[in-house]
Design an enzyme around this catalytic site. Sequence first.
Site, short mmCIF file in Angstrom:
data_model
loop_
_atom_site.label_atom_id
_atom_site.label_comp_id
_atom_site.label_asym_id
_atom_site.label_seq_id
_atom_site.Cartn_x
_atom_site.Cartn_y
_atom_site.Cartn_z
N ASP A 10 56.09 59.75 64.15
CA ASP A 10 56.22 59.33 65.54
C ASP A 10 56.00 57.82 65.61
OD1 ASP A 10 54.86 60.91 68.51
OD2 ASP A 10 56.00 59.05 68.30
N ASP A 104 62.58 58.20 68.79
CA ASP A 104 61.47 57.58 68.05
C ASP A 104 60.63 58.57 67.24
OD1 ASP A 104 60.25 58.92 70.08
OD2 ASP A 104 59.10 57.23 70.82
N GLU A 105 61.16 59.73 66.95
CA GLU A 105 60.37 60.68 66.16
C GLU A 105 61.27 61.60 65.37
OE1 GLU A 105 58.40 63.81 68.46
OE2 GLU A 105 59.66 63.26 70.14
#
Length: 390
Positions: A10, A104-105
Site C-alpha cells: 500500500d 496505489d495498492e
Amino acid sequence: MAGRVLFHIDLNSFYASAEVLKNSALEGLPVVVAGLHRRSVVSTASYEAREFGVHSAMPLMMAQEKCPQLVVVQGDYSWYEELSERFFRFVRQFSPYVEPASIDECYVDVTEVIKQYKRPLDLAWTMQQRIYQELHLPCSIGVGPNKFLAKMASDMRKPMGITVLRKQEIAAKLWPLSITEMWGIGKKSHPTLIANGITTIGDLANPDNETKIMTLLGKHAYSSIQNARGNDTNVLSFNTTVQSISQSTTLDRDIEDYDEIKTVLRRLAKALSRRAQGDDLKGRHISLSIRYFDFTNAVRSMSYQDYTNDETILFEQALLLFDRNHNGKAIRHLGIGLGSLFSRNKSIDQLQLELKEHTAKDSISDVLDRLNAQIPGIHLTTADKKLQHS
DNA sequence: TCTGGGGTCCTAGGACCC
DNA sequence: TCTGGGGTCCTAGGACCC
C-alpha cells in the site's frame, strides 16, 4: 492451496507523496490533495496534515478550519497514473502474480520467490527499501496467508511498516480490533452491529454470534465472518479489464433550470466520450446518476442497441433517462456512466491468442464464427490482415 | 464544516425463452 | 386447461472501497 504467502503493498498517502515528489518544497508540510471548489472534500492528506485531525473524505472547509496553514493542491491524476504504473512494473520484477487493487495498492503472491530469501521478511524489506529509494514512494507491506489477512496487516503499521499476520496470530492481533477497522464492513453496518453487541472483529468471528449477524446484515455478511476467522479463500485475480467508466460532477450550487442541466450533461457526455475513445472502449449500458439537494440519489440505466462511445448518443440517452425520471427537486450532482465495456484491440489480441491455441483442433472458420459471436461490434474473416500472420 | 469522484460487486424481481 | 424448472437479460438499489 496450503502455505501461500501473499503481500499487500500500500503506497502511503499516495497522492500527497506524489505531490511532494513533484515539488520538494512541500516536504514536511501539511498537504492535502483536493478539488478547489466550495464543495470539495479531501482526497488524501499527508501525515503532517493528519496530525491536525485532517483525513480523506473530510470537507475541505472543515480541514482548513482544523489546520489553517493547510496547503491545498489540486490533483494531477495523469502524474499519479504514471507513478502507479511504475509501481506495478517494479513489483512485477519480483513476482508475476500481481493483482492491482486500486491506483496505489496491490496484492502479490510471493510463495515461490520468497524461498530464495534467508529470512521471510527480507523480501518485504528489500521491496520496501527499493520502492522508497528508486521510486521515492513510502509504502506499507502486509504479509499473510490470504488476501484479507495481508490487507489487514498492511494497515497495522503506517507509514513504512512491515507486518506479518499469521493465522495463529489472529486471536491476539486481529480479534481485539474494533469492528470499524474491519475491511468489508462499512459505515452503514457499524451502528447495527455495535447496537447488537458486536463491537470487535473477534465478536464477528465468534460462532455464537453467527446467526445474529446473518440476520442483521444478510447473506453478504458470510464472507466477512469467514474473513474474520482467517478463512479467506479468494484467489488473486489477474484480469484487469475495466468494467465501467463514468464522469460525474458536483455543481457549485444546486440547479433546477433545464437548460443548465442540459449543459452539464453535454459536458459530461463529451468528457466520457473522449476518455472512452482514448482508451479504445465502447459500452452498451448507459447510466445517469442524480443526487438531489437533500442527498437522495437516483441511478437510472438502459441498454443501448449497439456498443458506443459517441458523444451525441451518450448525451441524448442520458437526457432521455433524465426526462423519464426527474422528480423536480433541485440537483446537486450529475453523472453519466458507460458499462458492459469492450475493447476492440484487446478482443482482437485475445482472438489471435485463441486462434494460435485452437487451430490444431478446430478449423479456422469454426473458431472465427465462435469468436465473432463472442466479440460484439466486429466481424472478422480469414482475410482479416491482423489474423493472417498468426 | 457540511458532506468528491472513480470504481467493484451483490441482490432481487420481472420478462422472456426453452 | 393448467402448469415445471433453468438460464439469461434488464433495471433498480445498495454496500463498500480508495
